[in-house]
Design a protein around this motif. Structure first.
Motif, short mmCIF file in Angstrom:
data_model
loop_
_atom_site.label_atom_id
_atom_site.label_comp_id
_atom_site.label_asym_id
_atom_site.label_seq_id
_atom_site.Cartn_x
_atom_site.Cartn_y
_atom_site.Cartn_z
N LEU A 181 56.14 16.85 13.72
CA LEU A 181 57.39 17.56 13.46
C LEU A 181 58.45 16.51 13.17
O LEU A 181 58.75 15.67 14.01
CB LEU A 181 57.79 18.42 14.66
CG LEU A 181 56.75 19.42 15.16
CD1 LEU A 181 57.31 20.20 16.35
CD2 LEU A 181 56.30 20.36 14.05
N SER A 219 61.36 19.85 9.83
CA SER A 219 62.13 20.85 10.56
C SER A 219 63.60 20.44 10.53
O SER A 219 64.09 19.96 9.52
CB SER A 219 61.60 20.99 11.99
OG SER A 219 62.23 22.05 12.67
N ILE A 254 56.70 14.45 17.70
CA ILE A 254 58.01 14.97 17.33
C ILE A 254 58.94 13.79 17.14
O ILE A 254 59.09 12.97 18.05
CB ILE A 254 58.59 15.93 18.39
CG1 ILE A 254 57.65 17.12 18.60
CG2 ILE A 254 59.98 16.40 17.98
CD1 ILE A 254 58.08 18.05 19.73
N GLU A 314 58.00 25.36 14.49
CA GLU A 314 57.61 24.24 15.35
C GLU A 314 56.67 24.73 16.46
O GLU A 314 55.60 24.13 16.70
CB GLU A 314 58.84 23.62 16.00
CG GLU A 314 59.73 22.83 15.07
CD GLU A 314 60.83 22.11 15.83
OE1 GLU A 314 61.65 21.45 15.17
OE2 GLU A 314 60.88 22.19 17.08
N THR A 331 67.10 22.59 15.89
CA THR A 331 66.31 23.55 16.66
C THR A 331 66.57 23.38 18.15
O THR A 331 66.15 24.22 18.95
CB THR A 331 64.80 23.38 16.40
OG1 THR A 331 64.43 22.01 16.62
CG2 THR A 331 64.44 23.79 14.98
N LYS A 356 62.97 28.03 12.05
CA LYS A 356 62.48 26.65 12.15
C LYS A 356 61.93 26.37 13.56
O LYS A 356 60.91 25.68 13.71
CB LYS A 356 63.61 25.67 11.81
CG LYS A 356 63.84 25.51 10.32
CD LYS A 356 62.65 24.86 9.63
CE LYS A 356 62.93 24.43 8.22
NZ LYS A 356 61.77 23.78 7.56
N TRP A 357 62.60 26.88 14.57
CA TRP A 357 62.08 26.71 15.93
C TRP A 357 60.75 27.44 16.09
O TRP A 357 59.80 26.91 16.69
CB TRP A 357 63.10 27.23 16.95
CG TRP A 357 62.55 27.26 18.34
CD1 TRP A 357 62.25 26.18 19.15
CD2 TRP A 357 62.18 28.42 19.09
NE1 TRP A 357 61.74 26.61 20.35
CE2 TRP A 357 61.69 27.99 20.34
CE3 TRP A 357 62.25 29.80 18.82
CZ2 TRP A 357 61.24 28.88 21.33
CZ3 TRP A 357 61.81 30.68 19.80
CH2 TRP A 357 61.31 30.22 21.03
N ARG A 366 62.25 15.90 12.28
CA ARG A 366 63.52 16.60 12.41
C ARG A 366 64.70 15.75 11.94
O ARG A 366 65.25 14.96 12.71
CB ARG A 366 63.77 16.97 13.87
CG ARG A 366 62.80 17.94 14.51
CD ARG A 366 63.13 18.03 15.99
NE ARG A 366 62.34 19.01 16.71
CZ ARG A 366 62.23 19.02 18.04
NH1 ARG A 366 62.83 18.09 18.76
NH2 ARG A 366 61.51 19.96 18.63
#
Length: 376
Positions: free
Chosen positions: A185, A135, A262, A169, A139, A165-166, A187
């Motif tokens: 995820l 991602s 995440i 997720e 976001t 992208k948000w 990032r």
């Protein structure tokens, strides 16, 4: 030996991840579109390997398989046997336009195709240990200075890339309880070129897009340009080799893992915008300042930068505590200096100048087609 399914292998990060995976002894199955013989994927992977400072011989390349799919119809074009022995999925492919006029293609690729691939991996890839989705740290949206490694609730986003992208997720986290396949995820912040070689794919996104604006000023024969940006805003830049190294380290790490994770993959030092860009205008033989436009070329650059200005003018403080805790010593801090940024910008500008030499009347890149600075 792991068998890694990778999407986006013709792109900047995807090609680098594929090349490094092959070099480390893994098998890679690359999903691609409009590439029936796999020539584009193999060319991109070979270029990435050379950009990283190594070459892939016949044996590593024999472990690369390319499968043509239609990302709008993955259930109908991704054969079940392709997923049979996959141990990990890295979903890197993305629609990177952030024009709101292209919100539907962005949702189609970044949300729907991602969700379909996750569902197929959960149902058909019986050996798959985890689904990794690349991602972007952005976001988080605007108005959040301290950004933690957690889901974002109703972020203030401004373009199709951020929004889609948000949404991706949120969709993956929503469907995990039903499908069960562990999901991570991943990032990154603003990805730049290789720490040592400066290599990048030559695509104009993030910091490179700001350098593209300087190149535009040079092409307009300006000696001095004024950028309508905040010189003292702080950027979080991370080298592509750091992103790839940390990504592959996650494949080897089993301790402290969770079914839903995440992680922020970031540079561990912020750098002022002016310091990051100075090597670019020096390489071009320009003088540059920051402030409102003073003449026609400055006004043109202001219009060119309009869609990226909110990102360039905002300082985010991203936290990477969870990734550091999981990787331990394998995390490896990523310092950032004007010299490191300069190697990336010099490589990028050399690439663009070669392109322009081949097509001297090539128009200036369209701002609406580039990705936000947090794009992979």
């Amino acid at each position: 030996m792991k068998t890694i399914l990778i999407t986006g292998a013709t792109g900047f990060l995807g090609s680098a991840l594929t090349a490094r995976s092959l070099a480390e002894g893994h098998r890679v199955k690359a999903l691609s579109r409009n590439d029936p013989a796999g020539h584009r994927v193999r060319a991109a992977v070979d270029t990435a390997a050379r950009g990283f400072g190594f070459s892939l011989g016949a044996e590593p390349l024999s472990r690369l398989s390319v499968f043509q799919v239609d990302f709008q119809d993955l259930p109908g074009t991704l054969a079940p046997e392709v997923l049979g022995d996959v141990t990990h999925v890295w979903n890197v492919a993305a629609e990177m336009s952030y024009s709101l006029k292209k919100i539907l293609p962005a949702v189609e690729q970044n949300v729907r195709a991602t969700s379909m691939l996750y569902a197929l991996a959960a149902r058909r890839a019986r050996r798959c240990e985890r689904f990794y989705h690349v991602s972007t740290a952005y976001t988080a949206g605007f108005g959040v200075e301290q950004v933690r490694e957690r889901p974002h609730v109703a972020p203030r986003v401004i373009n199709a890339y951020q929004l889609s992208k948000w949404m991706a997720e949120s969709n993956l986290l929503l469907h995990h309880p039903e499908l069960g396949l562990p999901v991570t995820l991943f990032r990154p912040s603003v990805i730049i070129g290789h720490h040592d070689t400066g290599w990048s794919s030559g695509a104009s996104f993030g910091l490179f897009f700001l350098a593209e604006a300087l190149l535009l000023g040079k092409r307009r024969h300006a000696e001095h340009v004024q950028l309508d940006l905040k010189a003292d805003s702080l950027l979080n830049l991370v080298c592509v080799d750091t992103v790839v190294r940390r990504a592959l380290a996650l494949l080897e790490t089993r301790a402290s893992r969770e079914d839903r994770e995440i992680f922020h993959c970031i540079g561990d030092e912020l750098i002022p915008l002016a310091g990051a860009l100075e090597p670019a205008w020096s390489a071009l033989g320009l003088r540059a300042g920051f402030g409102p436009p003073r003449h026609a070329v400055d006004a043109e650059l202001q219009r060119f930068l309009e869609k990226n200005k909110p990102f360039a003018d905002t300082t985010w403080h991203f936290h990477a505590d969870r990734l550091q805790a999981v990787l331990g010593e394998a995390y490896g801090p990523q310092p950032m200096t004007p010299q490191i940024a300069g190697r990336s910008l010099t490589h990028f500008l050399a690439h663009r100048l070669r392109e322009l030499a081949r097509a001297p009347v090539d128009p200036a890149p369209e701002a609406a087609r580039t990705a936000a600075p947090g794009a992979p």
